[in-house]
Write an enzyme that holds these catalytic residues in place. Structure first.
Site, PDB file in Angstrom:
ATOM      1  N   GLY A 208     -47.361 -44.709  51.693  1.00  0.00           N
ATOM      2  CA  GLY A 208     -46.600 -45.830  52.251  1.00  0.00           C
ATOM      3  C   GLY A 208     -46.392 -46.907  51.216  1.00  0.00           C
ATOM      4  CG  ASN A 209     -43.383 -49.496  51.169  1.00  0.00           C
ATOM      5  OD1 ASN A 209     -43.345 -50.507  51.852  1.00  0.00           O
ATOM      6  ND2 ASN A 209     -42.519 -48.497  51.324  1.00  0.00           N
ATOM      7  CB  SER A 210     -47.797 -53.547  50.505  1.00  0.00           C
ATOM      8  OG  SER A 210     -47.140 -53.687  49.272  1.00  0.00           O
TER       9      SER A 210
END
Ligand code: CTP
Length: 400
Positions: A208-210
């Site tokens: 995922g990413n933030s």
């Protein structure tokens, strides 16, 4: 814009209350009808007599008039108003608003109000920075209230920092701006994507990413406030997306987001793609949790579809398509390339080199580039204010 508008000005017990008679003068000059409601403590800072003279109406503070038994209907007032401005708003009354407490007349009217509510918190800098105060501000924003951020400067305590009430002219501007843009997107169907995507490795792990989803969420709310019918396609975030005028479709992966976008896009007039979509996904997803002992050294990835580029190919002449570009170097060139390659009407550039911009923050700093080569860079602002700027560029494109 304010001619004939019925406005409640709610005053609580802060020193900035002494500036409210001036605000009321400005509102009256614009042709607004003003009803002042004060908390009992606010009367220590500015007198009801001054306020009733400038507003040309009796000031309300109690549920009833002690001598003759006549009472004031909070419900009627809540229905009467076209807008409700709370200024200055103390930490105390704000906390009660966030919790739905109604232990004075002003608070009962807040709960009864069907109109847009604006709030201008004012307090000393340390109070303002306290996590509970910040949480309450976020809660009111979630409820759809319009936040008028305090200014920085000298405070009544002698300290310097954030917490001053915005000047009456700025408060007037917030209301004027709201009413002038009020119907700009009425009847328009808008699609917004927001948040990250999660690409599963196995049933419990993902890539995922933030991205927090805050930018897309602010854009969706700005459109809804201005009358649009919004479909928000949202990746996994903590945001409670309950807001009048917004219908949320929750998705997890890039593939799910693509499917939802392709379904919704043909029916939309405007699409803004603010999601941070994963560019790669695991080539294979294990159906059971991968045990440590069998852990792979390498995870093979395959590219995801570029959703925005796909929509660029589907786009009709009557549709407006906006994308984002998150860059770390040669920002302008890269953003311009993306605009062309993906057949966009505008692109919003974020540079990770700018402090306060990008993922997770409540602020952002953007440059907007349009297909007809307009380039405009804005200062660092709250994501809500940034959303308003993006909408005003889109409004200009619609008028062309
Ligand atoms: N985007 C998309 N689908 C993807 C990747 C990105 O729709 N699979 C959209 C984003 O929502 C954003 C825009 O494309 O509006 C640009 O995203 P960005 O990550 O800046 O660029 P990429 O096209 O992924 O290019 P690169 O990673 O090479 O910078």
């Amino acid at each position: 814009m304010l001619k004939g508008k019925k406005i409640i000005v709610g005053i609580t017990g802060g020193i900035a209350a002494y500036k409210i008679p001036l605000l009321i003068r400005l509102l009256k000059k614009e042709g607004a009808e003003v009803q002042v409601i004060m908390t009992p403590f606010a009367k220590e800072f500015v007198t009801p007599l001054t306020l009733s003279v400038v507003s040309e109406k009796p000031v309300l503070s109690d549920y009833y008039v002690k001598d003759d038994g006549s009472w004031h209907s909070h419900v009627e007032l809540g229905l009467w108003a076209d807008a409700f401005l709370l200024a200055p708003l103390t930490a105390n009354t704000m906390a009660k608003m966030a919790a739905g407490i109604a232990d004075n007349f002003l608070l009962t009217v807040v709960l009864s109000a069907r109109c847009p509510v604006f709030f201008a918190p004012t307090m000393d800098l340390d109070m303002f920075q306290h996590p509970t105060v910040q949480q309450n501000i976020q809660q009111l924003i979630r409820l759809g209230y319009h936040y008028i951020e305090p200014a920085e400067g000298e405070l009544a305590s002698g300290l310097k920092g954030k917490g001053r009430m915005k000047e009456p002219e700025v408060l007037l501007e917030a209301l004027t701006r709201f009413f002038s843009g009020e119907r700009a997107f009425a009847g328009k169907k808008v699609m917004v994507t927001a948040g990250p995507t999660h690409e599963p490795i196995d049933p419990v792990r993902f890539i995922g990413n933030s991205s927090s989803g805050k930018m897309g969420w602010a854009i969706a709310r700005a459109f809804a406030r201005q009358g649009a019918d919004v479909r928000l396609i949202m990746g996994p975030t903590d945001i409670q997306t309950d807001f009048p005028g917004i219908q949320t479709l929750s998705v997890t992966t890039a593939a799910e987001m693509e499917k939802a976008c392709k379904q919704v896009f043909p029916e939309t007039d405007i699409a803004v793609m603010a999601a941070a979509v994963a560019d790669f996904t695991p080539a294979e997803t294990a159906s059971e949790k991968i045990k440590k002992a069998n852990g792979p050294d390498v995870i093979h990835l395959k590219p995801t579809a570029d959703i925005l580029a796909g929509l660029g190919k589907m786009k009709r002449k009557d549709q407006i398509l906006a994308g984002f570009a998150l860059e770390t170097e040669q920002e302008l060139e890269h953003a311009k390339e993306k605009l062309k390659k993906k057949n966009l009407d505008l692109i919003v550039l974020n540079s990770l080199r700018d402090k306060g911009a990008g993922f997770g923050t409540d602020t952002n700093k953007i440059t907007v580039i349009t297909a007809d080569e307009m380039v405009k860079t804005y200062p660092l602002k709250t994501k809500d204010a940034v959303a308003e700027d993006i909408l005003s560029v889109i409004k200009n494109l619609m008028e062309k």
